[in-house]
Design a protein around this motif. Structure first.
Motif, PDB file in Angstrom:
ATOM      1  N   SER A   6     119.404 174.366  68.915  1.00  9.00           N
ATOM      2  CA  SER A   6     119.014 174.119  69.639  1.00  9.00           C
ATOM      3  C   SER A   6     117.670 172.889  69.551  1.00  9.00           C
ATOM      4  CB  SER A   6     118.525 175.321  70.196  1.00  9.00           C
ATOM      5  OG  SER A   6     117.167 175.393  69.830  1.00  9.00           O
ATOM      6  N   ASP A   7     117.714 172.442  68.535  1.00  8.25           N
ATOM      7  CA  ASP A   7     117.440 170.847  68.938  1.00  8.25           C
ATOM      8  C   ASP A   7     117.650 169.606  68.017  1.00  8.25           C
ATOM      9  OD1 ASP A   7     114.530 170.192  68.727  1.00  8.25           O
ATOM     10  OD2 ASP A   7     114.285 170.677  66.247  1.00  8.25           O
ATOM     11  N   LEU A   8     118.839 169.258  68.036  1.00  9.07           N
ATOM     12  CA  LEU A   8     119.330 168.624  67.901  1.00  9.07           C
ATOM     13  C   LEU A   8     118.665 167.272  68.211  1.00  9.07           C
ATOM     14  CD1 LEU A   8     123.413 168.908  68.880  1.00  9.07           C
ATOM     15  CD2 LEU A   8     122.040 168.989  66.437  1.00  9.07           C
ATOM     16  N   ASP A   9     117.454 167.116  69.501  1.00 11.74           N
ATOM     17  CA  ASP A   9     117.096 165.788  69.557  1.00 11.74           C
ATOM     18  C   ASP A   9     115.585 165.952  68.774  1.00 11.74           C
ATOM     19  OD1 ASP A   9     115.386 168.113  70.550  1.00 11.74           O
ATOM     20  OD2 ASP A   9     114.224 167.686  72.118  1.00 11.74           O
ATOM     21  N   ALA A  99     111.687 162.270  67.339  1.00  9.65           N
ATOM     22  CA  ALA A  99     110.266 163.251  68.106  1.00  9.65           C
ATOM     23  C   ALA A  99     109.361 161.837  68.540  1.00  9.65           C
ATOM     24  CB  ALA A  99     109.230 163.860  66.577  1.00  9.65           C
ATOM     25  N   ILE A 100     108.891 160.470  67.353  1.00 12.57           N
ATOM     26  CA  ILE A 100     107.941 159.965  68.603  1.00 12.57           C
ATOM     27  C   ILE A 100     108.692 159.505  69.899  1.00 12.57           C
ATOM     28  CG2 ILE A 100     106.955 157.836  68.813  1.00 12.57           C
ATOM     29  CD1 ILE A 100     106.744 158.894  65.537  1.00 12.57           C
ATOM     30  N   ALA A 101     110.200 158.938  69.676  1.00 13.48           N
ATOM     31  CA  ALA A 101     111.040 158.747  71.147  1.00 13.48           C
ATOM     32  C   ALA A 101     110.511 159.969  71.995  1.00 13.48           C
ATOM     33  CB  ALA A 101     112.480 158.797  70.745  1.00 13.48           C
ATOM     34  N   ARG A 102     110.836 161.175  71.872  1.00 11.98           N
ATOM     35  CA  ARG A 102     110.467 162.152  72.742  1.00 11.98           C
ATOM     36  C   ARG A 102     108.682 162.551  73.152  1.00 11.98           C
ATOM     37  NH1 ARG A 102     114.584 164.974  75.434  1.00 11.98           N
ATOM     38  NH2 ARG A 102     113.523 166.883  75.438  1.00 11.98           N
TER      39      ARG A 102
ATOM     40  N   ALA B 246     120.399 155.562  68.796  1.00 11.82           N
ATOM     41  CA  ALA B 246     120.606 157.266  69.321  1.00 11.82           C
ATOM     42  C   ALA B 246     119.213 158.025  68.742  1.00 11.82           C
ATOM     43  CB  ALA B 246     121.135 157.293  68.246  1.00 11.82           C
ATOM     44  N   ARG B 247     118.712 157.137  67.111  1.00 14.23           N
ATOM     45  CA  ARG B 247     117.799 157.270  67.012  1.00 14.23           C
ATOM     46  C   ARG B 247     116.363 157.515  67.568  1.00 14.23           C
ATOM     47  NH1 ARG B 247     118.092 156.465  61.484  1.00 14.23           N
ATOM     48  NH2 ARG B 247     118.904 158.364  61.096  1.00 14.23           N
ATOM     49  N   PHE B 248     116.215 156.393  68.387  1.00 12.82           N
ATOM     50  CA  PHE B 248     114.924 155.872  68.572  1.00 12.82           C
ATOM     51  C   PHE B 248     115.313 156.554  70.543  1.00 12.82           C
ATOM     52  CE2 PHE B 248     114.286 152.974  65.539  1.00 12.82           C
ATOM     53  CZ  PHE B 248     113.553 152.801  65.084  1.00 12.82           C
ATOM     54  N   LEU B 249     116.340 157.188  70.498  1.00 11.55           N
ATOM     55  CA  LEU B 249     116.768 157.410  72.234  1.00 11.55           C
ATOM     56  C   LEU B 249     115.741 158.965  71.550  1.00 11.55           C
ATOM     57  CD1 LEU B 249     119.860 156.553  73.969  1.00 11.55           C
ATOM     58  CD2 LEU B 249     117.548 156.024  74.253  1.00 11.55           C
ATOM     59  N   GLY B 250     115.599 159.386  70.993  1.00 17.29           N
ATOM     60  CA  GLY B 250     115.039 161.018  70.401  1.00 17.29           C
ATOM     61  C   GLY B 250     116.698 161.587  70.326  1.00 17.29           C
TER      62      GLY B 250
END
Lengths: 273, 362
Positions: A6-9, A99-102, B246-250
């Motif tokens: 559930s935490d792919l992001d 994590a920073i992106a989110r 992709a990584r910087f999109l989160g």
């Protein structure tokens, strides 16, 4: 395993619920940050504050540490020392890139980086916040509300007629706007934009300036740029980096007559117009 | 019947599924109902060879999912195929029972031969079909997950990852060659008698295995096609084309990679499990690095990133192999190498790419 799925992001629930606290008017704090690469101080005791809703330009000669600074803010590079806070409470040094992106920091790369085999619409869908949980990913459909969000961003970056085209066949300037649109889909508080107008035509530059100005206020925008004409057209507040530290900060008109700035940067060579 | 949009848009896939449906009915008919002296009769041997191709095709689809869509060039996928094969082979070994040369009701022949007194712990449960079937998924999946978790977390990618996957399959080959591993050493597992009580020599059993292989291929294809048409599929493409974006999109890229790599390994395991009862043997040679490279060539020939191309490539290259290794065995490896070079230089998008180009120009 279920947490993994559930935490792919990559953002834990705890972090998602914590919102950015910019009560003191400052959104991003960099304090006494130092990074050394093989003995070379890329960033040397740098302190920088970005206000909430501010549009800030960062200029400086090559090797001044502009890209390294972006790497630190977005978690790609960890500094040797110093503090980096997003709002009052969020310590960015404890988080990794996703994590920073989110948390609400979007980064545009210098070279336009869009996913070329996907359409404009699919690129924006890919970037959409809230779609990155596993359940959100295992779908082939867009909800009405998601479609509205994408349409709003398409309109904002001026790509509405191009939504069905492959990103790979867009013009250079359109790719840059698409990438900015992808950042907007993340609903960021802070946008880091690296040389957005490199290689653009004057008309494209004007539209980009307009776009970035329209984003300030509701977002903080940090633009790293070489093109002085472009910097003059968008920002009141300019920071000059030199050898990994802040050399001067202020309005561009003031900086252009500052003898120290002229010596290290503005007067040097013919690259700046 | 209402088909979902993601499938309707996939014309090549619909053709593939139709072909699989036709051969699932047609080939049993040609084998069972057409009399043996009739020119259209298919021998059990031919049916088995075709079934083998379908297993290879499923392996190719699994490789295309990670290589074509996510950009991970695995040169070790035959390891997952072989592990699935060994898991099912263990079940088949336990079914032999007292019919082995030594007649031991529990121990397979090679263990009796090695003077082992009891079954090693990891052989327990493999007398049960459901357990073995579960392990066909679990063992390759677990290995892929652990391997992927560490490799992707350390951000190993590109050529380095390919080399590590080669090392993985090579290490497994060496381990399985050892008699002490308890998997029959270099002879592997063989002399199978029956599956779920049905004789593996019987025509009908072979037909059922063939049809099951076609179903597994169709199912694996549908699963992969659906996956790449979801948002997750677009994330895979983003990872392939610009991992940093992709990584910087989160997106937590390494988790997505580990998860899809695991799924792919499970599909490869299923392919191996269906392969073993049809060919009647599994030995450490299946772990040979060359096997994995061959499978990658199938995908390249068919056209990577298309899924259908993987199937086409696997079937055509293996047909050529069957024919060439019969007619001119010594040139097969040269032909394979030449094919890879030719496809890379002349047909970077494979045979499917060629078809698509034709379609676009007419």
């Amino acid at each position: 395993m279920s947490e993994l799925v559930s935490d792919l992001d990559g953002s834990g629930l705890r972090l998602r619920q914590e919102s950015v606290d910019a009560r003191h008017g400052i959104l991003l704090y960099l304090e006494e940050v130092t990074v050394t690469f093989d003995g070379f101080k890329a960033i040397d005791n740098l302190s920088l504050y970005i206000g909430d809703g501010e549009l800030r330009c960062i200029i400086g000669p090559n090797g001044a540490g502009k890209t390294t600074m972006m790497d630190i803010i977005t978690g790609k590079t960890k500094p040797d020392s110093g503090r980096v806070f997003f709002g009052q409470t969020i310590d960015l040094l404890k988080l990794d890139e996703p994590a920073i992106a989110r948390m609400g920091i979007g980064r545009k790369f210098q070279r336009p980086t869009v996913i070329e085999p996907l359409t404009v619409l699919e690129n924006l869908e890919l970037a959409m916040s809230g779609a990155k949980r596993f359940r959100g990913l295992i779908t082939t459909r867009l909800s009405g509300e998601e479609r509205d969000r994408i349409d709003a961003v398409l309109e904002k970056v001026g790509l509405t007629e191009h939504s069905g085209r492959l990103a790979g066949i867009l013009a250079h300037g359109q790719k840059q706007w698409l990438e900015i649109g992808m950042l907007l889909m993340q609903e960021p508080r802070l946008l880091l934009v690296d040389e957005p107008v490199a290689g653009m035509t004057p008309a494209e530059m004007d539209r980009t300036a307009e776009l970035l100005r329209s984003l300030a206020g509701s977002h903080s925008v940090v633009v790293v740029e070489h093109d002085m004409g472009f910097v003059r057209s968008i920002a009141d507040q300019v920071t000059v980096l030199h050898q990994g530290r802040v050399l001067a900060e202020g309005r561009l008109e003031e900086l252009q007559i500052d003898p120290m700035v002229i010596e290290v940067y503005l007067g040097a060579g013919d690259a700046y117009h | 019947m209402v088909l979902p949009r993601w499938l309707l848009a996939d014309r090549a896939g619909l053709v593939l599924l139709a072909v699989l449906a036709v051969i699932s009915i047609g080939i049993p008919v040609l084998n069972l109902l057409v009399p043996p002296d009739h020119p259209l009769h298919l021998t059990a041997y031919t049916v088995t060879v075709l079934g083998k191709y379908l297993c290879y095709a499923l392996l190719a689809v699994a490789i295309d999912l990670v290589w074509g869509y996510m950009g991970i060039l695995s040169l070790g996928h035959a390891a997952f195929f072989a592990l699935g094969g060994y898991c099912f082979g263990m079940y088949l070994m336990r079914q032999i029972g007292t019919r082995g040369v030594y007649g031991d009701p529990v121990l397979p022949d090679f263990m009796v031969f090695l003077n082992w007194q009891e079954l090693p712990w990891y052989w327990h449960g493999f007398d049960l079909f459901w357990f073995a079937a579960l392990m066909v998924l679990v063992v390759p999946g677990l290995l892929a997950f652990v391997f992927g978790w560490f490799a992707f977390r350390s951000r190993v990618s590109g050529v380095y990852l390919s080399i590590i996957t080669q090392a993985l399959t090579y290490a497994l080959m060496l381990a399985f060659f050892r008699n002490e591993m308890g998997f029959g050493g270099n002879n592997g597992l063989t002399d199978f008698k029956d599956v779920l009580g049905f004789s593996l020599q019987a025509n009908e059993t072979r037909i059922v295995l063939f049809v099951l292989s076609a179903l597994a291929l169709a199912g694996g294809y549908l699963l992969c096609r659906w996956l790449v048409s979801t948002r997750l599929g677009r994330v895979l493409v983003a990872i392939r084309d610009s991992e940093d974006r992709a990584r910087f999109l989160g997106y937590r890229v390494e988790r997505v990679k580990a998860l899809v790599f695991t799924l792919s390994a499970m599909l490869a395991g299923v392919a191996g499990a269906l392969y073993v009862p049809q060919v009647g043997i599994i030995n450490p040679g299946e772990f040979a690095p060359l096997n994995s490279i061959e499978a990658v060539i199938w995908v390249a020939v068919g056209g990577r990133g298309t899924l259908v191309g993987a199937v086409v490539g696997a079937v055509l290259v293996n047909y050529a192999k069957t024919w060439l290794t019969g007619a001119l065995p010594e040139i097969w490896l040269f032909a394979l190498g030449g094919l890879f070079v030719a496809v890379t230089l002349l047909l970077p998008r494979g045979l499917i790419g060629l078809l698509r180009r034709r379609e676009a120009t007419t």
